[in-house]
Write an enzyme that holds these catalytic residues in place. Structure first.
Site, PDB file in Angstrom:
ATOM      1  N   HIS A 112       0.842  -1.206   0.000  1.00 56.70           N
ATOM      2  CA  HIS A 112       0.000   0.000   0.000  1.00 56.70           C
ATOM      3  C   HIS A 112       0.873   1.251   0.000  1.00 56.70           C
ATOM      4  O   HIS A 112       1.586   1.523   0.957  1.00 56.70           O
ATOM      5  CB  HIS A 112      -0.946   0.022   1.204  1.00 56.70           C
ATOM      6  CG  HIS A 112      -1.822   1.240   1.212  1.00 56.70           C
ATOM      7  ND1 HIS A 112      -3.029   1.286   0.555  1.00 56.70           N
ATOM      8  CD2 HIS A 112      -1.620   2.476   1.736  1.00 56.70           C
ATOM      9  CE1 HIS A 112      -3.556   2.491   0.692  1.00 56.70           C
ATOM     10  NE2 HIS A 112      -2.718   3.241   1.403  1.00 56.70           N
ATOM     11  N   HIS A 137      -1.799   3.638  -8.352  1.00 60.69           N
ATOM     12  CA  HIS A 137      -2.180   2.801  -9.494  1.00 60.69           C
ATOM     13  C   HIS A 137      -1.827   3.504 -10.782  1.00 60.69           C
ATOM     14  O   HIS A 137      -1.830   4.733 -10.869  1.00 60.69           O
ATOM     15  CB  HIS A 137      -3.677   2.440  -9.456  1.00 60.69           C
ATOM     16  CG  HIS A 137      -4.592   3.616  -9.341  1.00 60.69           C
ATOM     17  ND1 HIS A 137      -4.826   4.254  -8.138  1.00 60.69           N
ATOM     18  CD2 HIS A 137      -5.337   4.280 -10.269  1.00 60.69           C
ATOM     19  CE1 HIS A 137      -5.677   5.252  -8.324  1.00 60.69           C
ATOM     20  NE2 HIS A 137      -6.001   5.302  -9.613  1.00 60.69           N
TER      21      HIS A 137
HETATM   22  P1  AMP Z   1      -8.277   7.344 -10.252  1.00 59.01           P
HETATM   23  O1  AMP Z   1      -9.482   8.190 -10.515  1.00 59.01           O
HETATM   24  O2  AMP Z   1      -7.070   7.718 -11.055  1.00 59.01           O
HETATM   25  O3  AMP Z   1      -7.991   7.267  -8.757  1.00 59.01           O
HETATM   26  O4  AMP Z   1      -8.643   5.903 -10.759  1.00 59.01           O
HETATM   27  C1  AMP Z   1      -9.378   4.990 -10.007  1.00 59.01           C
HETATM   28  C2  AMP Z   1      -9.917   3.988 -10.975  1.00 59.01           C
HETATM   29  O5  AMP Z   1     -10.371   2.871 -10.254  1.00 59.01           O
HETATM   30  C3  AMP Z   1     -11.098   4.491 -11.816  1.00 59.01           C
HETATM   31  O6  AMP Z   1     -10.755   4.437 -13.200  1.00 59.01           O
HETATM   32  C4  AMP Z   1     -12.227   3.534 -11.455  1.00 59.01           C
HETATM   33  O7  AMP Z   1     -13.040   3.204 -12.559  1.00 59.01           O
HETATM   34  C5  AMP Z   1     -11.457   2.323 -10.938  1.00 59.01           C
HETATM   35  N1  AMP Z   1     -12.183   1.484  -9.997  1.00 59.01           N
HETATM   36  C6  AMP Z   1     -12.880   1.892  -8.903  1.00 59.01           C
HETATM   37  N2  AMP Z   1     -13.388   0.824  -8.253  1.00 59.01           N
HETATM   38  C7  AMP Z   1     -12.998  -0.274  -8.949  1.00 59.01           C
HETATM   39  C8  AMP Z   1     -13.207  -1.675  -8.796  1.00 59.01           C
HETATM   40  N3  AMP Z   1     -13.923  -2.182  -7.773  1.00 59.01           N
HETATM   41  N4  AMP Z   1     -12.673  -2.515  -9.711  1.00 59.01           N
HETATM   42  C9  AMP Z   1     -11.974  -2.021 -10.746  1.00 59.01           C
HETATM   43  N5  AMP Z   1     -11.719  -0.709 -10.941  1.00 59.01           N
HETATM   44  C10 AMP Z   1     -12.232   0.149 -10.061  1.00 59.01           C
HETATM   45 ZN    ZN Z   2      -4.177  -0.079  -0.458  1.00 61.36          ZN
END
Ligand code: AMP
Ligand code: ZN
Length: 119
Positions: free
Chosen positions: A46, A99
């Site tokens: 994390h 990410h």
């Molecule tokens: P960010 O806005 O850069 O923090 O990206 C977060 C990403 O996580 C977004 O593109 C969301 O669509 C994706 N996301 C949120 N929840 C999930 C989930 N349970 N599984 C897969 N992707 C997710």
């Molecule tokens: Zn985490």
């Protein structure tokens, strides 16, 4: 464990569509894709965001780029891909576990539209 959505995905407490996994990296499909191919590449450790990358934890970042190159080669993505990480409020980060978005399968624009204000 951190109360963190992506830590829960790594621990298989929240379902995901896994694309790749090794000892330090997990890759899965974004639930709300913005390109035909939209993967999220995350360190298993994390780290909340890019601003918290240090000399102690930065090796995984290079490894994530290696994994992206391997996945692209395996999938025959020869016409390019984009890797993006949003860090903090102004960049629109919504999940605070580091990410990298890997986007492919479409010709993407680049320019002022990429940083237009959303509000
Ligand atoms: P960010 O806005 O850069 O923090 O990206 C977060 C990403 O996580 C977004 O593109 C969301 O669509 C994706 N996301 C949120 N929840 C999930 C989930 N349970 N599984 C897969 N992707 C997710
Ligand atoms: Zn985490």
């Amino acid at each position: 464990m951190e109360d963190c959505l992506f830590c829960k995905i790594i621990a298989d407490e929240v379902p995901s569509t896994k694309v790749y996994e090794d000892e330090s990296v997990y890759v899965f499909e974004d639930i709300n894709p913005i390109a035909p191919i939209h993967y999220l590449l995350i360190p298993k450790q994390h780290i909340c965001c890019a601003a918290k990358i240090t000399s102690e934890n930065s090796a995984v970042v290079g490894h994530i780029y290696e994994v992206a190159a391997k996945l692209a080669a395996e999938m025959g993505i020869t016409d390019g891909y984009r890797i993006v990480t949003n860090c903090g409020e102004n960049a629109g980060q919504s999940v605070f576990h580091l990410h990298f978005h890997m986007l492919a399968g479409v010709k993407m624009g680049w320019g002022k539209e990429a940083v237009q204000a959303t509000e």
